[in-house]
Design a protein around this motif. Structure first.
Motif, short mmCIF file in Angstrom:
data_model
loop_
_atom_site.label_atom_id
_atom_site.label_comp_id
_atom_site.label_asym_id
_atom_site.label_seq_id
_atom_site.Cartn_x
_atom_site.Cartn_y
_atom_site.Cartn_z
N ASP A 65 1.01 -1.28 -0.18
CA ASP A 65 0.01 0.14 -0.08
C ASP A 65 0.98 1.23 0.03
OD1 ASP A 65 -2.25 -1.18 -0.05
OD2 ASP A 65 -2.57 -1.38 2.15
N TRP A 66 1.97 1.23 0.81
CA TRP A 66 2.74 2.47 0.88
C TRP A 66 3.28 2.51 -0.68
CZ3 TRP A 66 8.00 2.57 -0.72
CH2 TRP A 66 8.48 3.66 -0.64
N TYR A 67 3.84 1.53 -1.23
CA TYR A 67 4.34 1.68 -2.60
C TYR A 67 3.39 2.32 -3.55
CZ TYR A 67 5.29 -0.54 -7.14
OH TYR A 67 5.63 -0.64 -8.41
N ARG A 68 2.23 1.45 -3.56
CA ARG A 68 1.31 2.19 -4.68
C ARG A 68 1.03 3.45 -4.08
NH1 ARG A 68 -0.86 -3.48 -4.52
NH2 ARG A 68 -1.97 -2.90 -2.62
N ASN A 69 0.77 3.91 -2.85
CA ASN A 69 0.02 5.22 -2.68
C ASN A 69 1.48 6.20 -2.86
OD1 ASN A 69 -2.06 4.33 -1.61
ND2 ASN A 69 -1.60 4.09 0.24
N THR A 70 2.56 5.80 -2.67
CA THR A 70 3.66 6.65 -2.69
C THR A 70 4.00 6.94 -4.33
OG1 THR A 70 4.75 6.05 -0.72
CG2 THR A 70 6.20 7.43 -2.04
N LEU A 71 3.89 5.85 -4.80
CA LEU A 71 4.20 5.98 -6.45
C LEU A 71 3.11 6.89 -7.01
CD1 LEU A 71 6.01 5.43 -9.00
CD2 LEU A 71 4.77 3.22 -9.22
N SER A 72 1.79 6.62 -6.90
CA SER A 72 0.76 7.48 -7.32
C SER A 72 1.06 8.83 -7.04
CB SER A 72 -0.60 7.02 -6.70
OG SER A 72 -0.89 5.47 -7.19
N ASP A 73 1.29 9.23 -5.68
CA ASP A 73 1.41 10.45 -5.41
C ASP A 73 2.45 11.21 -6.06
OD1 ASP A 73 0.79 12.75 -3.49
OD2 ASP A 73 2.99 12.00 -2.50
N LEU A 74 3.63 10.63 -6.19
CA LEU A 74 4.76 11.23 -7.06
C LEU A 74 4.66 11.24 -8.33
CD1 LEU A 74 7.69 8.73 -5.53
CD2 LEU A 74 7.64 11.36 -5.12
N LEU A 75 3.70 10.31 -9.08
CA LEU A 75 3.29 10.70 -10.72
C LEU A 75 2.19 11.87 -10.56
CD1 LEU A 75 2.95 6.97 -11.48
CD2 LEU A 75 4.62 8.59 -12.24
N GLU A 76 1.39 12.03 -9.51
CA GLU A 76 0.50 13.20 -9.52
C GLU A 76 0.95 14.18 -9.63
OE1 GLU A 76 -2.88 12.07 -10.08
OE2 GLU A 76 -3.05 14.52 -10.44
N LYS A 77 2.19 14.35 -8.69
CA LYS A 77 2.96 15.71 -8.32
C LYS A 77 3.68 16.07 -9.48
CE LYS A 77 3.52 16.04 -3.38
NZ LYS A 77 3.62 14.76 -2.41
N THR A 78 4.08 15.06 -10.46
CA THR A 78 4.73 15.18 -11.55
C THR A 78 3.77 15.81 -12.77
OG1 THR A 78 6.34 13.53 -10.77
CG2 THR A 78 6.48 14.37 -13.23
N ALA A 79 2.69 15.17 -12.87
CA ALA A 79 1.62 15.56 -13.76
C ALA A 79 1.22 16.88 -13.60
CB ALA A 79 0.44 14.54 -13.52
N THR A 80 1.21 17.49 -12.01
CA THR A 80 0.93 18.70 -12.02
C THR A 80 2.01 19.66 -11.98
OG1 THR A 80 0.93 18.22 -9.70
CG2 THR A 80 -1.07 18.28 -10.70
N GLY A 81 3.30 19.31 -12.20
CA GLY A 81 4.64 20.13 -12.27
C GLY A 81 5.06 20.33 -11.01
#
Ligand code: NAP
Length: 342
Positions: free
Chosen positions: A289-305
């Protein structure tokens, strides 16, 4: 299950970059809990160079396909899979098993997350291993606190650039070592650059800080390097050993010598700690859960610049040997990413 013919890179034996060869492979249709991904982008890392060129206990056995992170489009799903659909872009880490340097790969769904709309596959691939490692290291291994001072070695490399950016975002005072070509990048990311080729980093850090640093992130390794890194720390500081880039210059003996040095630094009565865990070797697999949540959060932060991973070069997967040669040569800023022409 009907296998389909694709290609992937194979390392038949250890050696120079030309041991990487492009071979046909049959990729099976996915079983229960799996999807097949047409790989669009796969990361190249210092780790890939290390296990290609050197042997040490526990290193992946040959023949193998390198590649720890990948982004691609789901083109077939297992019978029970509802969390992903055909045509969806996904990203994932291969948990130390390699395989990313491929046209297609079958992966368990629990190792994948969706890539946000608008985020291109190359940028997303640059996030996976390095930003996950940097998040784990900052938050759980070093337990870095806002306002602390940190030195990131290899700060323009794949992992170093992720540590540099996440450290700055976390409100740390950041110093970063790199060669001349990385100075601008390090400054632009809110850190003070130290040219490791022309300056003595121990003396420079001593001149720049009152009583030393709280944390050093060392991706270089080797006894002399680690000892010098420990000398940059204040009492109670943390030396976090994360990589062994120096293997490429000094051979695999660097690994046991680094572990001995880390042990000695921890024993020395100067209050310095050498936290080794949690590490990427086990933590993400034990905490999916940590792995998926952290990766999703990092990708979201990248998508928003909010996060801007540096891309050093894009190279077609079939020419992975060129990418390895380029990374081995050094002087790059950011991550080298392999791509599959569509
Ligand atoms: N613990 C983990 O889970 C984890 C995850 C990812 C990576 N790693 C490890 O981290 C290491 C780095 O990987 P990477 O993918 O970031 O490699 P990379 O992209 O090649 O980066 C290495 C960087 O180190 C710099 N460098 C080389 N010698 C140096 C020195 N003596 N002092 C300061 N900087 C120096 C290089 O700069 P120049 O080329 O300009 O000299 C380069 O920017 C590898 O050993 C890898 O296995 C560990």
């Amino acid at each position: 299950m009907i296998p389909i013919k694709f290609h992937h890179i194979v390392v038949q034996r250890r050696g120079s970059p030309d041991v990487l060869s492009w071979k046909p492979v049959e990729v099976r249709t996915p079983g229960a809990g799996e999807v097949r991904i047409r790989v669009e982008a796969a990361g190249v890392s210092g780790y890939d160079l290390m296990i290609r060129g050197h042997w040490f206990l526990g290193f992946t056995k040959t023949p193998y396909t390198p590649g720890e992170d990948l982004v691609g489009i789901v083109d077939a799903i297992g019978p029970d899979v509802t969390s992903f659909s055909i045509g969806q872009r996904v990203a994932g880490w291969t948990f130390g098993h390699g395989g990313g340097y491929s046209e297609a790969i079958v992966r368990p769904v629990e190792t994948l997350v969706p890539v946000p709309d608008g985020l291109d596959p190359v940028t997303a691939a640059a996030i996976v291993t390095n930003y996950l490692t940097a998040s784990l290291t900052l938050g759980k291994t070093a337990k870095a606190q806002r306002g602390e001072s940190v030195l990131v070695h290899g700060a323009a490399g794949g992992l170093g650039s992720a540590l540099l950016q996440l450290s700055s975002l976390a409100g740390l005072n950041v110093y970063g070592t790199g060669s001349a070509k990385s100075t601008k990048f390090i400054s632009e990311n809110g850190a003070i650059p130290v040219n490791y080729r022309t300056e003595n980093f121990v003396r420079r850090i001593s001149a720049l800080t009152d009583d030393g640093l709280d944390i050093v992130f060392d991706v270089i390794g080797g006894p002399r390097q680690l000892w010098r890194s420990s000398r940059c720390l204040k009492r109670g500081g943390r030396l976090v050993m994360l990589g062994m880039t120096s293997i490429n210059k000094n051979g695999a003996a660097v690994i046991p010598l680094s572990l001995i040095t880390a042990g000695l630094v921890a024993l020395f009565p100067n209050g310095i700690r050498v936290p080794m865990s949690p590490s990427m070797l086990s933590y993400p697999a034990e905490n999916l859960d940590w792995y998926r949540n952290t990766l999703s959060d990092l990708l979201e932060k990248t998508a928003t610049g909010c996060l801007k991973p540096a891309i050093a070069a894009e190279v077609p997967i079939a020419q992975a040997s060129e990418a390895h040669a380029m990374l081995g040569e050094g002087g790059l800023v950011g991550k080298v990413v392999l791509t599959n022409p569509t």
